[in-house]
Design a protein around this motif. Structure first.
Motif: not given
Length: 443
Positions: A360-374
């Motif tokens: 996951s990447y946490h942006y400076q403005n509080g937004n988040t992008t995440s990638l999950s794999t299993s």
């Protein structure tokens, strides 16, 4: 200025919601203990003056101009975290201050400021940890007393408002919600057999609702309640209730968290499945904030509407987390075994091993992008009924999600998930694509 000159302000620094009092208190804290050795190339005096005069935006602009070259330097990280706090960029402040205390645990002012930041984010447990660290480790008696007072105030506030409630509504499209086959026939025992209608792939738009409530008995114990409902416009209505009790033994050398869970699932209002489980998590090195190694385990009992499918599952795994900056990583290696309570269900008993990875990447403005794999591999312990083959299956899924933070209490998220189920028995092959958008609010 020392602590003696501003203890009345600092006393309200962490947990008073009056913004002016918070900012004045941290202004009084002044520079980190490390600034005396700061590099001359960074104009700390100008940044501090802008903060003292209330010019937070330009202070942030000046700090950002140094960030690329000096991020990771203890002195700069403290100054940047302090300025980010005043600009209400609490995630950025936390990332910077976490690096400070990791590289210099004796900077107690950084611990105090980090605790204030965690409160604004809503991470009360982390704030409590930072304050307790200052109380136990600092030699400055006045600083210790302040940390102790803030811990008591936080404890009183928690007792005053033990409930936390959040809700989310969503809608989306599922192209195979019943995990069906994408063909009218399937090869079975060397013959092509027709696939019945209920085993054919079914797609539908849907809407859903989730309400989560947490009642905290103490900082170590909490009760979680959850109601989830999803309705497919062309198919099933699914409702699930969850009751979970969590208790943490945080004072041990290897902290342990135990949880018990009861989770019934209803389909079209009728009982479909009941899951009861006991889970445990052990922190192998509580001082290691970089990797956070953990052992995880779970014992699960599953009861289905078909009594021949009553099963027990035991799982154990190892987890590592890594969050050096805005990038967060987590990996799990899991192994489980499952056995049937009745002989008729032995065809479903299986052993499994799997690997999951979350980025996951946490942006400076509080937004988040995440990638999950299993990826999970299953080896079944008995021949499948009506077949002389012993079933082998694998399951792969990946989820991409982005969350937009809207103010302190609400958010919007969008996600896409792909699932691929493969088996040596074609009857169990399927693929699934799933998209959803949601709106969440924390009360």
């Amino acid at each position: 200025m020392g602590f003696s000159a501003c203890s009345s302000f600092i006393h309200t620094m962490l947990f008073q919601r009056t913004r002016l009092s918070v900012k004045m208190a941290i202004l009084m804290l002044g520079a980190s203990a490390n600034l005396s050795v700061a590099e001359e190339v960074i104009d700390y005096a100008q940044m501090n003056e802008k903060v003292r005069s209330g010019d937070y935006v330009n202070a942030m602009n000046l700090a950002e101009s140094y960030r690329t070259e000096h991020e990771g330097d203890i002195c700069f990280d403290y100054a940047y975290g302090r300025i980010a706090y005043f600009n209400q960029k609490y995630d950025q402040a936390a990332f910077a201050l976490e690096r400070v205390v990791l590289n210099n645990p004796d900077d107690y002012k950084a611990h105090m400021l980090l605790a204030a930041t965690y409160v604004e984010i809503g991470n009360v447990d982390a704030a409590t940890y930072e304050l307790a660290f200052v109380r136990e480790q600092a030699s400055d008696e006045e600083l210790v007393n302040i940390a102790d007072a803030q811990l008591q105030q936080l404890s009183n506030q928690n007792r005053g408002n033990p409930w936390k409630v959040a809700a989310e509504i969503g809608a989306g499209y599922d192209d195979n919600y019943n995990l069906g086959l994408d063909s009218s026939t399937v090869e079975f025992n060397g013959s092509q057999l027709p696939v019945s209608g209920d085993r054919r792939k079914q797609d539908s738009f849907f809407s859903d609702l989730a309400v989560d409530g947490t009642y905290r008995f103490s900082k170590k114990s909490a009760l979680n309640l959850r109601l989830w409902h999803r309705g497919y416009y062309d198919g099933q209505q699914q409702t699930e209730f969850t009751v979970r009790n969590v208790y943490t033994f945080s004072d041990l050398k290897f902290p342990v968290t135990l949880s018990g869970e009861l989770r019934p699932l209803l389909i079209e209002g009728d009982f479909s499945r009941l899951v009861t489980s006991l889970s445990g998590l052990v922190e192998l090195d509580k001082e290691n904030k970089t990797l956070r190694p953990q052992i995880i385990s779970r014992l699960t009992h599953l009861t289905f509407d078909d009594s021949t499918q009553e099963r027990v599952r035991a799982m154990v795994g190892f987890r590592l987390g890594y969050a050096p900056s805005a990038w967060h990583h987590a990996a799990n290696v899991l192994a489980s075994t499952e056995w049937a309570m009745q002989s008729e269900g032995e065809q479903y008993a299986r052993n499994a091993i799997g690997l999951t990875y979350d980025l996951s990447y946490h942006y400076q403005n509080g937004n988040t992008t995440s990638l999950s794999t299993s990826y999970q591999n299953y080896q079944y312990q008995d021949d499948f009924s009506t077949s002389n083959e012993r079933r082998q299956s694998s399951l792969f899924y990946t989820t991409l999600k982005h969350e937009w933070q809207i103010g302190r209490s609400s958010s919007i998220n969008a996600m896409y998930r792909f699932i691929d189920g493969a088996s040596n028995i074609d009857f169990f092959d399927y693929q699934r694509n799933f998209v959803r958008v949601g709106f969440g609010y924390q009360f």
